[in-house]
Design a protein around this motif. Structure first.
Motif, short mmCIF file in Angstrom:
data_model
loop_
_atom_site.label_atom_id
_atom_site.label_comp_id
_atom_site.label_asym_id
_atom_site.label_seq_id
_atom_site.Cartn_x
_atom_site.Cartn_y
_atom_site.Cartn_z
N LEU A 225 -100.50 57.95 -32.33
CA LEU A 225 -99.34 58.79 -31.99
C LEU A 225 -99.52 59.58 -30.70
CD1 LEU A 225 -98.66 60.26 -35.56
CD2 LEU A 225 -97.31 58.49 -34.41
N PHE A 226 -100.77 59.88 -30.33
CA PHE A 226 -101.03 60.77 -29.20
C PHE A 226 -102.11 60.20 -28.28
CE2 PHE A 226 -99.82 63.43 -32.85
CZ PHE A 226 -98.69 64.06 -32.33
N PRO A 227 -102.05 60.53 -26.99
CA PRO A 227 -103.09 60.11 -26.05
C PRO A 227 -104.43 60.78 -26.40
CG PRO A 227 -101.13 60.87 -24.90
CD PRO A 227 -100.95 61.25 -26.33
N PRO A 228 -105.53 60.17 -26.00
CA PRO A 228 -106.86 60.72 -26.34
C PRO A 228 -107.09 62.12 -25.76
CG PRO A 228 -107.04 58.91 -24.77
CD PRO A 228 -105.64 58.89 -25.28
N GLY A 229 -106.51 62.42 -24.60
CA GLY A 229 -106.68 63.76 -24.05
C GLY A 229 -106.09 64.83 -24.94
N GLN A 230 -104.94 64.55 -25.55
CA GLN A 230 -104.32 65.49 -26.46
C GLN A 230 -105.13 65.63 -27.75
OE1 GLN A 230 -100.10 64.99 -27.10
NE2 GLN A 230 -99.73 64.49 -24.96
N LEU A 231 -105.71 64.53 -28.21
CA LEU A 231 -106.58 64.59 -29.38
C LEU A 231 -107.80 65.45 -29.09
CD1 LEU A 231 -106.57 60.85 -30.57
CD2 LEU A 231 -105.00 62.68 -31.19
N ALA A 232 -108.33 65.32 -27.88
CA ALA A 232 -109.49 66.12 -27.49
C ALA A 232 -109.15 67.61 -27.48
CB ALA A 232 -109.99 65.68 -26.11
N LEU A 233 -107.99 67.95 -26.91
CA LEU A 233 -107.58 69.35 -26.88
C LEU A 233 -107.39 69.90 -28.29
CD1 LEU A 233 -105.04 69.46 -23.91
CD2 LEU A 233 -107.23 70.67 -24.06
N ALA A 234 -106.81 69.09 -29.17
CA ALA A 234 -106.63 69.53 -30.55
C ALA A 234 -107.97 69.79 -31.22
CB ALA A 234 -105.85 68.47 -31.33
N ALA A 235 -108.93 68.88 -31.01
CA ALA A 235 -110.26 69.06 -31.59
C ALA A 235 -110.94 70.31 -31.03
CB ALA A 235 -111.12 67.83 -31.31
N MET A 236 -110.77 70.54 -29.73
CA MET A 236 -111.36 71.73 -29.09
C MET A 236 -110.75 73.01 -29.65
SD MET A 236 -113.60 71.02 -26.53
CE MET A 236 -113.37 72.29 -25.30
N ARG A 237 -109.44 73.02 -29.81
CA ARG A 237 -108.76 74.22 -30.32
C ARG A 237 -109.21 74.53 -31.74
NH1 ARG A 237 -104.28 77.33 -29.45
NH2 ARG A 237 -103.65 76.16 -27.60
N ILE A 238 -109.27 73.50 -32.59
CA ILE A 238 -109.69 73.71 -33.97
C ILE A 238 -111.12 74.24 -34.02
CG2 ILE A 238 -110.17 72.58 -36.18
CD1 ILE A 238 -107.93 70.56 -35.42
N ALA A 239 -112.02 73.60 -33.26
CA ALA A 239 -113.43 74.01 -33.26
C ALA A 239 -113.59 75.42 -32.72
CB ALA A 239 -114.26 73.03 -32.44
N ASN A 240 -112.89 75.73 -31.64
CA ASN A 240 -113.00 77.06 -31.05
C ASN A 240 -112.39 78.13 -31.96
OD1 ASN A 240 -113.69 78.69 -28.54
ND2 ASN A 240 -111.53 79.22 -28.81
N GLY A 241 -111.38 77.74 -32.74
CA GLY A 241 -110.79 78.68 -33.69
C GLY A 241 -111.80 79.14 -34.73
#
Length: 259
Positions: A225-241
């Motif tokens: 559904l999403f490009p890998p860059g967006q998946l990376a940002l989502a993973a970063m946001r969750i981890a940083n949260g």
């Protein structure tokens, strides 16, 4: 990651939620039709990769209707795919394969079952073949014999399905995953913040946590559904949260402004 913009992954393998749901529903419908016409859904594959479809049954009358097999629903197929996608990660972890191989194998598995139902090709066999194919394309070749021996499965099954899998993927074998983008984002943070030793350690923790979150994301429909860059940002946001390493929104606004 720049090549993603001109890749077949972007052109052919990223869908809207509606289109993705339609693909799964269509694959299920085709299998249900086979079951109704032939009494079975299993598509046989020979050593050359040639497919043999079930033959339409002749109605002999009697009480055959009482023995009619019940097809899987779209949701039941989804649960089965999810089970074997988790098995892909388990196999890759057991062999200590890099995350990139794991991601490629998962994408192959997901794409295969956009074309087929799990009622037509058993996901256990397809899962193993996808891992084997991912090792080859990512230049970390492991023989089918070694994979089969490692998980106590017949390696001939892996080889038998290889061509069928490649054909179903339309030979689009290059896969872009979020892991490289995560590493790039963390490196950019380190440079932009001019990180010292203690900050570098925190960013390394963020990298590790974001990679683990990306592993979870890869088990969902998100890679379709999403490009890998967006998946990376989502993973970063969750981890940083969870870790609270940086002011994520402020930092990325600054980085975007600089870039």
């Amino acid at each position: 990651m720049a090549d993603f913009q001109t890749s077949t992954q972007r052109a052919k393998w990223i869908f809207t939620p509606q289109k993705l749901a339609e693909r799964y529903k269509s694959a299920n419908h085709r299998a249900v039709q086979l079951l109704e016409k032939c009494g079975t859904t299993q598509v046989e594959v020979d050593a050359s990769g040639s497919l043999t479809y079930p033959i339409e049954k002749v109605d002999a009358g009697g009480d055959q209707g009482d023995k009619k097999l019940k097809p899987l629903s779209v949701d039941e197929e989804r649960f089965m795919r999810a089970f074997y996608e988790a098995k892909v990660q388990e196999v890759c972890s057991a062999f200590e394969f890099p995350h990139k191989i794991q991601a490629t194998a998962l994408q192959y598995f997901k794409r295969f079952y956009l074309q087929w139902s799990v009622m037509q090709h058993h996901p256990k066999e397809i899962m193993l073949t996808c891992v084997y194919a991912a090792c080859k394309i990512e230049e970390n070749h492991v023989s089918a014999e070694e994979i089969g021996k490692g998980i106590k499965q017949d390696h001939h099954v892996i080889l038998k399905y290889e061509m069928a899998v490649l054909q179903s993927l339309e030979f689009d074998l290059i896969v872009y995953a979020p892991y490289r983008a995560i590493e790039g984002f963390v490196n950019n943070m380190e440079e932009f913040l001019q990180a010292r030793d203690d900050e570098i350690q925190k960013l390394e923790s963020l990298l590790k946590a974001a990679t683990a979150e990306a592993d979870k994301i890869m088990l969902t429909d998100a890679p379709l559904l999403f490009p890998p860059g967006q998946l990376a940002l989502a993973a970063m946001r969750i981890a940083n949260g969870v870790l609270g390493v940086v002011d994520f929104d402020r930092l990325f606004n600054l980085l975007a402004f600089v870039i």
